[in-house]
Design a protein around this motif. Sequence first.
Motif, PDB file in Angstrom:
ATOM      1  N   SER A 119      59.725  19.196 -89.196  1.00 31.89           N
ATOM      2  CA  SER A 119      58.407  19.144 -89.829  1.00 31.89           C
ATOM      3  C   SER A 119      57.417  20.039 -89.093  1.00 31.89           C
ATOM      4  O   SER A 119      56.623  20.760 -89.710  1.00 31.89           O
ATOM      5  CB  SER A 119      57.889  17.707 -89.860  1.00 31.89           C
ATOM      6  OG  SER A 119      58.739  16.876 -90.627  1.00 31.89           O
ATOM      7  N   ALA A 120      57.449  19.997 -87.753  1.00 27.63           N
ATOM      8  CA  ALA A 120      56.545  20.822 -86.959  1.00 27.63           C
ATOM      9  C   ALA A 120      56.823  22.308 -87.185  1.00 27.63           C
ATOM     10  O   ALA A 120      55.901  23.113 -87.365  1.00 27.63           O
ATOM     11  CB  ALA A 120      56.666  20.465 -85.488  1.00 27.63           C
ATOM     12  N   LEU A 121      58.099  22.685 -87.169  1.00 20.81           N
ATOM     13  CA  LEU A 121      58.466  24.085 -87.406  1.00 20.81           C
ATOM     14  C   LEU A 121      58.054  24.531 -88.802  1.00 20.81           C
ATOM     15  O   LEU A 121      57.557  25.653 -88.991  1.00 20.81           O
ATOM     16  CB  LEU A 121      59.972  24.271 -87.220  1.00 20.81           C
ATOM     17  CG  LEU A 121      60.497  24.236 -85.774  1.00 20.81           C
ATOM     18  CD1 LEU A 121      62.014  24.150 -85.756  1.00 20.81           C
ATOM     19  CD2 LEU A 121      60.030  25.471 -85.002  1.00 20.81           C
ATOM     20  N   SER A 122      58.233  23.663 -89.781  1.00 25.36           N
ATOM     21  CA  SER A 122      57.871  24.000 -91.162  1.00 25.36           C
ATOM     22  C   SER A 122      56.365  24.223 -91.299  1.00 25.36           C
ATOM     23  O   SER A 122      55.924  25.140 -92.004  1.00 25.36           O
ATOM     24  CB  SER A 122      58.324  22.888 -92.116  1.00 25.36           C
ATOM     25  OG  SER A 122      59.733  22.781 -92.139  1.00 25.36           O
ATOM     26  N   ILE A 145      66.597  23.301 -88.685  1.00 25.46           N
ATOM     27  CA  ILE A 145      66.035  23.895 -87.470  1.00 25.46           C
ATOM     28  C   ILE A 145      66.661  25.260 -87.217  1.00 25.46           C
ATOM     29  O   ILE A 145      65.968  26.229 -86.881  1.00 25.46           O
ATOM     30  CB  ILE A 145      66.240  22.958 -86.262  1.00 25.46           C
ATOM     31  CG1 ILE A 145      65.366  21.702 -86.411  1.00 25.46           C
ATOM     32  CG2 ILE A 145      65.904  23.677 -84.955  1.00 25.46           C
ATOM     33  CD1 ILE A 145      65.594  20.659 -85.339  1.00 25.46           C
ATOM     34  N   GLU A 146      67.980  25.357 -87.389  1.00 27.78           N
ATOM     35  CA  GLU A 146      68.655  26.645 -87.207  1.00 27.78           C
ATOM     36  C   GLU A 146      68.105  27.679 -88.176  1.00 27.78           C
ATOM     37  O   GLU A 146      67.856  28.832 -87.811  1.00 27.78           O
ATOM     38  CB  GLU A 146      70.164  26.478 -87.410  1.00 27.78           C
ATOM     39  CG  GLU A 146      70.859  25.608 -86.377  1.00 27.78           C
ATOM     40  CD  GLU A 146      70.998  26.303 -85.025  1.00 27.78           C
ATOM     41  OE1 GLU A 146      70.677  27.504 -84.919  1.00 27.78           O
ATOM     42  OE2 GLU A 146      71.437  25.629 -84.075  1.00 27.78           O
ATOM     43  N   GLN A 147      67.895  27.271 -89.426  1.00 28.11           N
ATOM     44  CA  GLN A 147      67.377  28.191 -90.441  1.00 28.11           C
ATOM     45  C   GLN A 147      65.974  28.676 -90.088  1.00 28.11           C
ATOM     46  O   GLN A 147      65.677  29.873 -90.167  1.00 28.11           O
ATOM     47  CB  GLN A 147      67.358  27.491 -91.801  1.00 28.11           C
ATOM     48  CG  GLN A 147      66.757  28.334 -92.919  1.00 28.11           C
ATOM     49  CD  GLN A 147      66.549  27.535 -94.194  1.00 28.11           C
ATOM     50  OE1 GLN A 147      66.808  26.345 -94.249  1.00 28.11           O
ATOM     51  NE2 GLN A 147      66.069  28.206 -95.228  1.00 28.11           N
ATOM     52  N   LEU A 148      65.119  27.753 -89.681  1.00 19.47           N
ATOM     53  CA  LEU A 148      63.742  28.109 -89.361  1.00 19.47           C
ATOM     54  C   LEU A 148      63.657  29.039 -88.153  1.00 19.47           C
ATOM     55  O   LEU A 148      62.853  29.973 -88.122  1.00 19.47           O
ATOM     56  CB  LEU A 148      62.914  26.846 -89.120  1.00 19.47           C
ATOM     57  CG  LEU A 148      62.601  26.006 -90.365  1.00 19.47           C
ATOM     58  CD1 LEU A 148      62.105  24.620 -89.972  1.00 19.47           C
ATOM     59  CD2 LEU A 148      61.569  26.715 -91.239  1.00 19.47           C
ATOM     60  N   THR A 149      64.466  28.781 -87.130  1.00 14.47           N
ATOM     61  CA  THR A 149      64.412  29.620 -85.932  1.00 14.47           C
ATOM     62  C   THR A 149      65.136  30.951 -86.133  1.00 14.47           C
ATOM     63  O   THR A 149      64.922  31.890 -85.356  1.00 14.47           O
ATOM     64  CB  THR A 149      64.994  28.884 -84.712  1.00 14.47           C
ATOM     65  OG1 THR A 149      66.330  28.437 -84.999  1.00 14.47           O
ATOM     66  CG2 THR A 149      64.137  27.678 -84.353  1.00 14.47           C
ATOM     67  N   ARG A 150      65.988  31.031 -87.148  1.00 14.26           N
ATOM     68  CA  ARG A 150      66.602  32.322 -87.484  1.00 14.26           C
ATOM     69  C   ARG A 150      65.618  33.224 -88.215  1.00 14.26           C
ATOM     70  O   ARG A 150      65.609  34.435 -88.023  1.00 14.26           O
ATOM     71  CB  ARG A 150      67.845  32.119 -88.364  1.00 14.26           C
ATOM     72  CG  ARG A 150      69.174  32.249 -87.629  1.00 14.26           C
ATOM     73  CD  ARG A 150      70.343  32.428 -88.582  1.00 14.26           C
ATOM     74  NE  ARG A 150      70.338  31.455 -89.663  1.00 14.26           N
ATOM     75  CZ  ARG A 150      70.885  30.245 -89.588  1.00 14.26           C
ATOM     76  NH1 ARG A 150      71.470  29.863 -88.457  1.00 14.26           N
ATOM     77  NH2 ARG A 150      70.854  29.424 -90.608  1.00 14.26           N
ATOM     78  N   SER A 151      64.783  32.631 -89.057  1.00 18.34           N
ATOM     79  CA  SER A 151      63.880  33.420 -89.881  1.00 18.34           C
ATOM     80  C   SER A 151      62.614  33.833 -89.141  1.00 18.34           C
ATOM     81  O   SER A 151      61.914  34.738 -89.575  1.00 18.34           O
ATOM     82  CB  SER A 151      63.497  32.631 -91.145  1.00 18.34           C
ATOM     83  OG  SER A 151      62.842  31.422 -90.805  1.00 18.34           O
ATOM     84  N   ARG A 161      68.251  24.989 -76.904  1.00 15.40           N
ATOM     85  CA  ARG A 161      68.364  26.227 -77.657  1.00 15.40           C
ATOM     86  C   ARG A 161      69.022  25.985 -79.005  1.00 15.40           C
ATOM     87  O   ARG A 161      69.712  24.994 -79.207  1.00 15.40           O
ATOM     88  CB  ARG A 161      69.148  27.282 -76.889  1.00 15.40           C
ATOM     89  CG  ARG A 161      70.645  27.069 -76.830  1.00 15.40           C
ATOM     90  CD  ARG A 161      71.336  28.286 -76.225  1.00 15.40           C
ATOM     91  NE  ARG A 161      71.024  29.483 -76.959  1.00 15.40           N
ATOM     92  CZ  ARG A 161      71.099  30.708 -76.416  1.00 15.40           C
ATOM     93  NH1 ARG A 161      71.443  30.878 -75.170  1.00 15.40           N
ATOM     94  NH2 ARG A 161      70.808  31.771 -77.137  1.00 15.40           N
ATOM     95  N   THR A 162      68.763  26.912 -79.939  1.00 14.76           N
ATOM     96  CA  THR A 162      69.510  26.973 -81.183  1.00 14.76           C
ATOM     97  C   THR A 162      70.279  28.290 -81.150  1.00 14.76           C
ATOM     98  O   THR A 162      70.191  29.052 -80.190  1.00 14.76           O
ATOM     99  CB  THR A 162      68.564  26.934 -82.396  1.00 14.76           C
ATOM    100  OG1 THR A 162      67.827  28.153 -82.454  1.00 14.76           O
ATOM    101  CG2 THR A 162      67.600  25.760 -82.311  1.00 14.76           C
TER     102      THR A 162
END
Length: 344
Positions: A119-122, A145-151, A161-162
């Motif tokens: 939620s925080a990353l979004s 989380i992986e998707q958000l930190t990849r983009s 880490r991711t």
Amino acid sequence: MDKHGDTDSAARPPGMADVARAAGVSAQTVSRALAGHPNVQERTRAKVLAAVEQLGYRRNNAARMLSSGRSRAIGVVTLQTSFYSRAAVTSGIESAAQAAGYAVSTATTTSLDTFAIESALSRLADQDVEGIILSVPLIHTSSRIEQLTRSTPTVTIDGSRTDATEVLAIDQTRAARIATQHLLDLGHGTVWHIAGPAEWLEAANRREGWQSALEDAGRAVPPPLEGDWSPASGYRNGLVLARIPDVTAVFVASDEMAFGVIRALHEAGRRVPDDISVVGFDDIELAEYCSPSLTTIAQPFRHMGALAVTHLLRQIEAPGSLPEPQPVEPRLVVRSSTATAPAS
């Protein structure tokens, strides 16, 4: 020139040319240094940042955003807490980001579960931040989380880490071994441990380092006691340790808990360090002024925050292959709370 014969340069805010003159570099080098460009040497970057601080230079973010179409903002995910370490890291991030002409948007979370982190990353992604600093001890990850930190370029500074993040962290396991070995080298037969909460990655790594140091030395491993990072939990566990006659040394997983431990030992009539030696972890500003002053492992919180900004801006300005995790060397600060083991 005004009616007093002075130029208006003294009244205007400092510009990039002023920073360049103060640092002895070109304006282009100043721009590259503040943007985290990888081709700028660390020594040059340090000179630029020192000039920025001296002159009080601040970029005009609004104008830069209009001309470039970029947000000039980075996001920070952090845990909602009153602990000194979180505030110090955030302070380092904000100072370095401001000097580089970036705004900081903070998303706080009240827990460490994956949904809260997602939620925080979004929230930050919705604000179009150009990069994110993940300042939480992320033990478990998720596909979201992986998707958000990849983009979005992402740096983590709590050892987690991711697949797509760069990690800046102190080797918590090694640091705990150093703290434990210090007590063993003082002649203590074994070392007790007051750990942080089990769901924190840092707490788990410190417990692992303490235990492995004792096992490698062939010493008995006492049952660890668990705290919650607060002085109150240290105090409660300190009362427990005070009732165990054989305890002569304790490694506490945070300075704030160590303050509580020392208070409890004093009240129970156990002298520090004459009867029991105490080592903390963090080296917060109050550690030096504890009575006795606290031996502890130093964590450079503000430096870590500023370093995270530098590395994140490099990712933003020059995206490419993910660097290897970069550890920051732990440092033992020896003060008055540790001494040789008392005679049997």
